[in-house]
Write a protein that holds these residues in place. Structure first.
Motif, short mmCIF file in Angstrom:
data_model
loop_
_atom_site.label_atom_id
_atom_site.label_comp_id
_atom_site.label_asym_id
_atom_site.label_seq_id
_atom_site.Cartn_x
_atom_site.Cartn_y
_atom_site.Cartn_z
N GLY A 54 49.33 59.36 33.82
CA GLY A 54 48.45 60.44 33.41
C GLY A 54 47.08 60.28 34.05
O GLY A 54 46.64 59.17 34.35
N ALA A 55 46.39 61.40 34.26
CA ALA A 55 45.08 61.37 34.89
C ALA A 55 44.12 62.27 34.12
O ALA A 55 44.50 63.33 33.62
CB ALA A 55 45.16 61.85 36.34
N TYR A 56 42.89 61.81 34.04
CA TYR A 56 41.81 62.62 33.45
C TYR A 56 40.76 62.80 34.53
O TYR A 56 40.19 61.82 35.02
CB TYR A 56 41.21 61.92 32.24
N ILE A 57 40.52 64.05 34.93
CA ILE A 57 39.65 64.33 36.06
C ILE A 57 38.39 65.04 35.57
O ILE A 57 38.47 66.12 34.98
CB ILE A 57 40.37 65.18 37.12
N ALA A 58 37.25 64.45 35.82
CA ALA A 58 35.96 65.05 35.54
C ALA A 58 35.33 65.48 36.86
O ALA A 58 35.78 65.08 37.93
CB ALA A 58 35.05 64.06 34.81
N PRO A 59 34.28 66.31 36.83
CA PRO A 59 33.67 66.73 38.09
C PRO A 59 33.19 65.56 38.94
O PRO A 59 33.35 65.57 40.17
CB PRO A 59 32.49 67.60 37.63
N LEU A 60 32.61 64.55 38.32
CA LEU A 60 32.12 63.37 39.02
C LEU A 60 32.74 62.12 38.40
O LEU A 60 32.99 62.07 37.19
CB LEU A 60 30.60 63.26 38.94
N LEU A 104 41.16 57.47 35.04
CA LEU A 104 40.10 58.46 35.18
C LEU A 104 39.71 58.62 36.65
O LEU A 104 39.67 57.64 37.40
CB LEU A 104 38.87 58.03 34.37
N PHE A 105 39.44 59.90 37.02
CA PHE A 105 39.07 60.22 38.39
C PHE A 105 37.88 61.17 38.41
O PHE A 105 37.56 61.81 37.40
CB PHE A 105 40.24 60.88 39.13
N GLY A 106 37.26 61.31 39.58
CA GLY A 106 36.22 62.30 39.80
C GLY A 106 36.68 63.31 40.84
O GLY A 106 37.22 62.92 41.88
N ALA A 107 36.47 64.60 40.56
CA ALA A 107 36.87 65.64 41.51
C ALA A 107 36.02 65.60 42.77
O ALA A 107 36.39 66.20 43.78
CB ALA A 107 36.74 67.02 40.86
N ASN A 108 34.90 64.88 42.75
CA ASN A 108 34.07 64.73 43.94
C ASN A 108 34.72 63.84 44.99
O ASN A 108 34.27 63.78 46.13
CB ASN A 108 32.69 64.19 43.57
N ASN A 109 35.78 63.15 44.61
CA ASN A 109 36.53 62.32 45.57
C ASN A 109 38.01 62.64 45.46
O ASN A 109 38.81 61.84 44.99
CB ASN A 109 36.28 60.84 45.29
N PRO A 110 38.41 63.85 45.88
CA PRO A 110 39.81 64.25 45.71
C PRO A 110 40.78 63.38 46.50
O PRO A 110 41.97 63.29 46.15
CB PRO A 110 39.83 65.70 46.22
N ASP A 111 40.31 62.72 47.56
CA ASP A 111 41.21 61.89 48.34
C ASP A 111 41.75 60.72 47.52
O ASP A 111 42.82 60.16 47.83
CB ASP A 111 40.50 61.36 49.58
N SER A 112 41.03 60.32 46.46
CA SER A 112 41.52 59.22 45.62
C SER A 112 42.77 59.62 44.86
O SER A 112 43.48 58.76 44.32
CB SER A 112 40.43 58.80 44.63
N LEU A 113 43.07 60.92 44.80
CA LEU A 113 44.26 61.41 44.11
C LEU A 113 45.43 61.65 45.05
O LEU A 113 46.56 61.84 44.59
CB LEU A 113 43.92 62.73 43.39
N VAL A 122 44.57 66.14 32.98
CA VAL A 122 43.56 66.94 32.30
C VAL A 122 42.39 67.15 33.25
O VAL A 122 41.86 66.19 33.81
CB VAL A 122 43.06 66.26 31.01
N PHE A 123 42.01 68.41 33.44
CA PHE A 123 40.81 68.76 34.19
C PHE A 123 39.72 69.10 33.19
O PHE A 123 39.85 70.06 32.43
CB PHE A 123 41.04 69.97 35.10
N ASP A 124 38.64 68.35 33.17
CA ASP A 124 37.54 68.59 32.23
C ASP A 124 36.35 69.19 32.98
O ASP A 124 35.97 68.71 34.05
CB ASP A 124 37.12 67.27 31.58
N GLU A 125 35.76 70.26 32.41
CA GLU A 125 34.66 71.00 33.04
C GLU A 125 35.10 71.53 34.41
O GLU A 125 34.47 71.28 35.44
CB GLU A 125 33.40 70.14 33.17
N VAL A 126 36.18 72.30 34.39
CA VAL A 126 36.76 72.83 35.63
C VAL A 126 35.77 73.71 36.37
O VAL A 126 35.84 73.83 37.60
CB VAL A 126 38.04 73.64 35.31
N ALA A 127 34.84 74.35 35.65
CA ALA A 127 33.88 75.24 36.29
C ALA A 127 33.03 74.54 37.33
O ALA A 127 32.44 75.19 38.19
CB ALA A 127 33.00 75.90 35.23
N GLN A 128 32.95 73.21 37.25
CA GLN A 128 32.12 72.45 38.19
C GLN A 128 32.93 71.83 39.32
O GLN A 128 32.42 70.98 40.05
CB GLN A 128 31.38 71.35 37.43
N MET A 129 34.17 72.24 39.48
CA MET A 129 35.04 71.64 40.49
C MET A 129 35.48 72.68 41.52
O MET A 129 35.59 73.85 41.20
CB MET A 129 36.31 71.08 39.85
#
Length: 424
Positions: A54-60, A104-113, A122-129
């Motif tokens: 499972g992954a939890y992705i925040a904007p940063l 946990l991941f940050g959407a600012n580094n999508p290559d890590s995924l 889970v995408f949290d605060e999708v509006a900032q991604m």
């Protein structure tokens, strides 16, 4: 181990209705992060799959660590007897005894995924991604094991969250829900009143009433459209075959021509049942569009400059329209700001068909004043951009539509707007 999570009423209802892909638009302090973390934990513990991920992705990445990491450890029961999880602080990873993992991941580094497989995200605060983090990176990672995704956030204009909200609403395999502070009861009314006093109306509409558009800086009609949405006045609006359909036009040649299709219902309600826009076309094209729609037409309203004669033909577009069977009423030529005020007066009496009028509604939402960065203030004029044609056509309806009514003057406009303040 003691029970650490007891869902609130709305959280419990969400958990009963979630689909493989779900979009939750929630007001601030709703508890969406807590709900999402606990869904991941429950799936990690209950799964029968080997090496569940499972992954939890925040904007940063730093946001994930600051906002989610402590929640994850707390609800896993860190420090309590019976805790079956080990935590890797350097990788923000929770390893369960059964082989499951949450990271946990940050959407600012999508290559890590990239290159990972995922069973849940889970995408949290999708509006900032960026939307592509989902479409290009994460969606393929869910494919081979048919994983699920949950998108949560609060609106911040039209961006990835808005795209997902619209996409989900048109697909039966997706679940969507919106939770406004005025409806959930999660926050005390006194706290909402205090927030309303401290925030601008647009900020409050965005953060607590989940408006995708109210916080557009300088928007003329964002708050009014937010009210219409909450009142259920933006949705399916069928065309009543017993009533005429009136049209209001903004005419262009090299740029766009916009047409609103409106029915005037008994009791003073107006129903925007359709909208059409195209560019680079002559009046013959729009005459065919009207014929193809097959409505029973009433009045057609055009701007005052339709009388201007064209150099190539020597005829005005008013004369050309009459040859095509379209008889226009001419909208009074009043200042733009007075027309905007007329729209503000009339909008609360409208219903909009969300499907057929989508493009026109978007234009009304985004129509805004021009901001002078040097002066740090708004200019007294609207921005001229893609929104202008649709709003101009709507403005002509608000100013120029006349409906014969017993006991009123025949030249009285439908919204009785008088920019000069004279007695009507």
């Amino acid at each position: 181990m003691e029970e650490l999570y007891r869902p609130r009423k709305h959280q419990a209802a969400i958990e009963e209705n979630l689909a493989r892909f779900s979009v939750l638009v929630c007001h601030r302090r709703f508890g969406k992060t807590v709900l999402s973390v606990n869904r991941l934990i429950r799936q990690a513990r209950e799964t029968e799959m080997t090496d569940w991920r499972g992954a939890y992705i925040a904007p940063l990445y730093k946001q994930a660590k600051a906002v989610v990491w402590d929640h994850l450890k707390h609800f896993c029961g860190v420090g309590l007897d019976g805790c079956d999880v080990k935590f890797n602080e350097s990788e923000l990873r929770a390893d369960f005894k059964n082989g499951s993992r949450i990271r946990l991941f940050g959407a600012n580094n999508p290559d890590s995924l990239r290159g990972l497989y995922l069973d849940a995200v889970v995408f949290d605060e999708v509006a900032q991604m960026p939307y592509r983090v989902w479409s290009e990176v994460v969606r393929p990672a869910l494919s081979d094991r048919r994983g699920w995704a949950l998108f949560i956030g609060t609106p911040q204009g039209k961006n990835a969250l808005y795209q997902l909200w619209n996409r989900a609403g048109a697909d039966e395999d997706w679940f969507t829900a919106m939770y406004r502070a005025s409806e959930t009861g999660v926050l005390h009314p006194d706290e909402l009143d205090a927030a309303r006093r401290e925030m601008s109306p647009e900020e409050y509409e965005q953060e607590f009433e989940c408006s995708f558009t109210a916080a557009i800086r300088g928007a003329y009609f964002g708050g009014l459209l937010g009210d219409l949405e909450r009142e259920g006045r933006v949705g399916a609006v069928p065309v009543d075959p017993t009533m005429p359909v009136h049209t209001a036009w903004d005419l262009g040649m090299s740029d766009s021509t916009s047409i609103w299709f409106v029915q005037a219902a008994p009791g003073g309600e107006y129903r925007a049942v359709d909208y059409y826009e195209a560019s680079g076309e002559g009046l013959e094209h729009y005459a065919k569009v009207l014929d193809a729609k097959g409505y029973k037409y009433g009045r057609h309203i055009a701007p005052h400059d339709i009388r201007v004669r064209e150099l190539g033909t020597g005829r005005s577009r008013l004369e050309t329209a009459m040859r095509l069977g379209i008889r226009f009423d001419i909208c009074p030529n009043i200042p733009v700001q007075d027309g905007i005020n007329a729209v503000r007066q009339m909008l609360p009496r409208f219903r909009f068909d969300a499907g057929r009028c989508e493009a026109g509604i978007d234009a009304l939402r985004h129509y805004r004043r021009e901001f002078n960065d040097r002066a740090g203030d708004f200019m007294p004029r609207p921005v001229h951009d893609w929104t202008s044609h649709a709003v101009d056509a709507f403005r002509y309806f608000a100013v120029g539509f006349r409906e014969p009514t017993r006991g009123t003057r025949p030249d009285r406009t439908a919204n009785d707007y008088n920019p000069f303040g004279e007695a009507s």
